[in-house]
Design a protein around this motif. Sequence first.
Motif, PDB file in Angstrom:
ATOM      1  N   ILE A 136       0.825  -1.080  -0.197  1.00  0.00           N
ATOM      2  CA  ILE A 136      -0.148   0.201  -0.037  1.00  0.00           C
ATOM      3  C   ILE A 136       1.200   0.993  -0.259  1.00  0.00           C
ATOM      4  CG2 ILE A 136      -1.285   1.200   1.484  1.00  0.00           C
ATOM      5  CD1 ILE A 136      -2.887  -1.536   1.790  1.00  0.00           C
ATOM      6  N   ARG A 137       1.797   1.173   0.542  1.00  0.00           N
ATOM      7  CA  ARG A 137       2.624   2.325   0.590  1.00  0.00           C
ATOM      8  C   ARG A 137       3.610   2.467  -0.473  1.00  0.00           C
ATOM      9  NH1 ARG A 137       4.078   0.889   6.477  1.00  0.00           N
ATOM     10  NH2 ARG A 137       5.889  -0.631   5.362  1.00  0.00           N
ATOM     11  N   ARG A 138       3.886   2.087  -1.341  1.00  0.00           N
ATOM     12  CA  ARG A 138       4.553   1.656  -2.611  1.00  0.00           C
ATOM     13  C   ARG A 138       4.112   2.254  -3.719  1.00  0.00           C
ATOM     14  NH1 ARG A 138       9.176  -1.767  -3.877  1.00  0.00           N
ATOM     15  NH2 ARG A 138       9.761  -2.389  -2.058  1.00  0.00           N
ATOM     16  N   ILE A 139       2.733   1.990  -3.312  1.00  0.00           N
ATOM     17  CA  ILE A 139       1.221   1.810  -4.727  1.00  0.00           C
ATOM     18  C   ILE A 139       1.284   3.532  -4.682  1.00  0.00           C
ATOM     19  CG2 ILE A 139      -0.726   2.019  -5.085  1.00  0.00           C
ATOM     20  CD1 ILE A 139      -1.096  -1.086  -4.233  1.00  0.00           C
ATOM     21  N   LYS A 140       1.045   3.967  -3.183  1.00  0.00           N
ATOM     22  CA  LYS A 140       0.501   5.403  -2.540  1.00  0.00           C
ATOM     23  C   LYS A 140       1.868   6.549  -3.637  1.00  0.00           C
ATOM     24  CE  LYS A 140      -1.926   4.853   1.346  1.00  0.00           C
ATOM     25  NZ  LYS A 140      -2.065   5.025   2.374  1.00  0.00           N
ATOM     26  N   GLU A 141       3.194   5.946  -3.379  1.00  0.00           N
ATOM     27  CA  GLU A 141       3.843   6.982  -3.955  1.00  0.00           C
ATOM     28  C   GLU A 141       4.654   6.764  -5.266  1.00  0.00           C
ATOM     29  OE1 GLU A 141       8.025   4.547  -3.168  1.00  0.00           O
ATOM     30  OE2 GLU A 141       7.940   3.856  -0.848  1.00  0.00           O
ATOM     31  N   TYR A 142       4.064   5.259  -5.684  1.00  0.00           N
ATOM     32  CA  TYR A 142       4.025   5.314  -6.959  1.00  0.00           C
ATOM     33  C   TYR A 142       2.377   6.194  -7.535  1.00  0.00           C
ATOM     34  CZ  TYR A 142       8.195   3.337  -8.052  1.00  0.00           C
ATOM     35  OH  TYR A 142       9.593   2.926  -8.176  1.00  0.00           O
ATOM     36  N   LYS A 143       1.460   6.159  -7.249  1.00  0.00           N
ATOM     37  CA  LYS A 143       0.239   7.120  -7.787  1.00  0.00           C
ATOM     38  C   LYS A 143       0.461   8.443  -7.260  1.00  0.00           C
ATOM     39  CE  LYS A 143      -3.790   4.656  -5.520  1.00  0.00           C
ATOM     40  NZ  LYS A 143      -4.785   4.257  -3.829  1.00  0.00           N
ATOM     41  N   ARG A 144       1.104   8.748  -6.337  1.00  0.00           N
ATOM     42  CA  ARG A 144       1.837  10.421  -6.202  1.00  0.00           C
ATOM     43  C   ARG A 144       2.809  11.054  -7.561  1.00  0.00           C
ATOM     44  NH1 ARG A 144       2.063   9.560  -0.644  1.00  0.00           N
ATOM     45  NH2 ARG A 144       4.430   8.668  -0.843  1.00  0.00           N
ATOM     46  N   ARG A 149       2.788  13.362 -12.823  1.00  0.00           N
ATOM     47  CA  ARG A 149       3.211  13.685 -14.290  1.00  0.00           C
ATOM     48  C   ARG A 149       1.860  14.134 -15.400  1.00  0.00           C
ATOM     49  NH1 ARG A 149       6.103   7.625 -13.714  1.00  0.00           N
ATOM     50  NH2 ARG A 149       7.953   8.533 -13.474  1.00  0.00           N
ATOM     51  N   GLN A 150       0.762  13.607 -14.594  1.00  0.00           N
ATOM     52  CA  GLN A 150      -0.458  13.884 -14.458  1.00  0.00           C
ATOM     53  C   GLN A 150      -0.772  16.513 -14.418  1.00  0.00           C
ATOM     54  OE1 GLN A 150      -2.659  12.319 -17.369  1.00  0.00           O
ATOM     55  NE2 GLN A 150      -1.490  10.944 -17.470  1.00  0.00           N
ATOM     56  N   GLN A 151       0.051  16.294 -14.232  1.00  0.00           N
ATOM     57  CA  GLN A 151      -0.016  17.714 -13.810  1.00  0.00           C
ATOM     58  C   GLN A 151       0.382  18.349 -14.766  1.00  0.00           C
ATOM     59  OE1 GLN A 151      -0.400  17.761  -9.314  1.00  0.00           O
ATOM     60  NE2 GLN A 151      -2.069  17.924  -9.003  1.00  0.00           N
ATOM     61  N   ASN A 152       1.708  17.911 -15.010  1.00  0.00           N
ATOM     62  CA  ASN A 152       3.253  18.223 -15.250  1.00  0.00           C
ATOM     63  C   ASN A 152       2.976  18.618 -17.109  1.00  0.00           C
ATOM     64  OD1 ASN A 152       4.421  19.446 -12.996  1.00  0.00           O
ATOM     65  ND2 ASN A 152       5.557  17.762 -12.418  1.00  0.00           N
ATOM     66  N   LYS A 153       2.033  17.638 -17.318  1.00  0.00           N
ATOM     67  CA  LYS A 153       1.767  17.368 -18.819  1.00  0.00           C
ATOM     68  C   LYS A 153       1.245  18.188 -19.566  1.00  0.00           C
ATOM     69  CE  LYS A 153       0.153  13.004 -21.406  1.00  0.00           C
ATOM     70  NZ  LYS A 153      -0.292  12.424 -21.247  1.00  0.00           N
ATOM     71  N   GLY A 154       1.909  18.216 -20.732  1.00  0.00           N
ATOM     72  CA  GLY A 154       1.655  19.902 -21.393  1.00  0.00           C
ATOM     73  C   GLY A 154       1.998  21.182 -20.752  1.00  0.00           C
ATOM     74  N   LYS A 155       3.126  21.409 -19.506  1.00  0.00           N
ATOM     75  CA  LYS A 155       3.429  22.566 -19.584  1.00  0.00           C
ATOM     76  C   LYS A 155       4.381  22.873 -20.353  1.00  0.00           C
ATOM     77  CE  LYS A 155       1.241  22.443 -14.512  1.00  0.00           C
ATOM     78  NZ  LYS A 155       0.971  22.906 -13.590  1.00  0.00           N
ATOM     79  N   ALA A 156       4.606  24.235 -20.279  1.00  0.00           N
ATOM     80  CA  ALA A 156       5.704  24.535 -21.247  1.00  0.00           C
ATOM     81  C   ALA A 156       6.877  24.337 -19.650  1.00  0.00           C
ATOM     82  CB  ALA A 156       5.398  25.759 -21.680  1.00  0.00           C
TER      83      ALA A 156
END
Length: 160
Positions: A136-144, A149-156
């Motif tokens: 569960i801890r490892r999944i949380k790390e990778y979800k973050r 990555r999703q938030q930074n996608k497409g940002k200059a």
Amino acid sequence: MVEHVSHYIQMMSLHTHNDALTCKVFPSSLGPTALRWFNGLRKGSIHNFDELIQEFGVQFMTCSWVPQQVDALLSMKMGAKETLRNYASRYWELYNEIGKGNEKIAVSTFQLGFPEDSELLDSLTRRPLEDMRQLIRRIKEYKRLEDDRQQNKGKAPIMS
């Protein structure tokens, strides 16, 4: 059906000795199909809550929940464009339906659903887990990481 009745009895726990009230309030807990059934009961055919629940059970026995088997986890696969967040959510929902089970099986089957190029799969292979808490801890790390990555996608980029 059993789950619905258990939930209803829990909600009415303060009134367990008031059979008439428990029967009168029961329809408010029903969905459209069950409410139609209830409204179709012959007047005076039910004398107490136990009879009502018995009739309800007979009518809706086919709607009873059947627990999933552990091997259902083996068929879980992460979709090509599915996020880790969504896959993990689907997995834990199924895992919780199965109930208490072997944590090692859960950890192994969770990993089987990943595509071969998954960073999380690589991490889990390189650093095996001891128990469910670590998974569960490892999944949380990778979800973050995935969320970032999703938030930074497409940002200059700030600087070129």
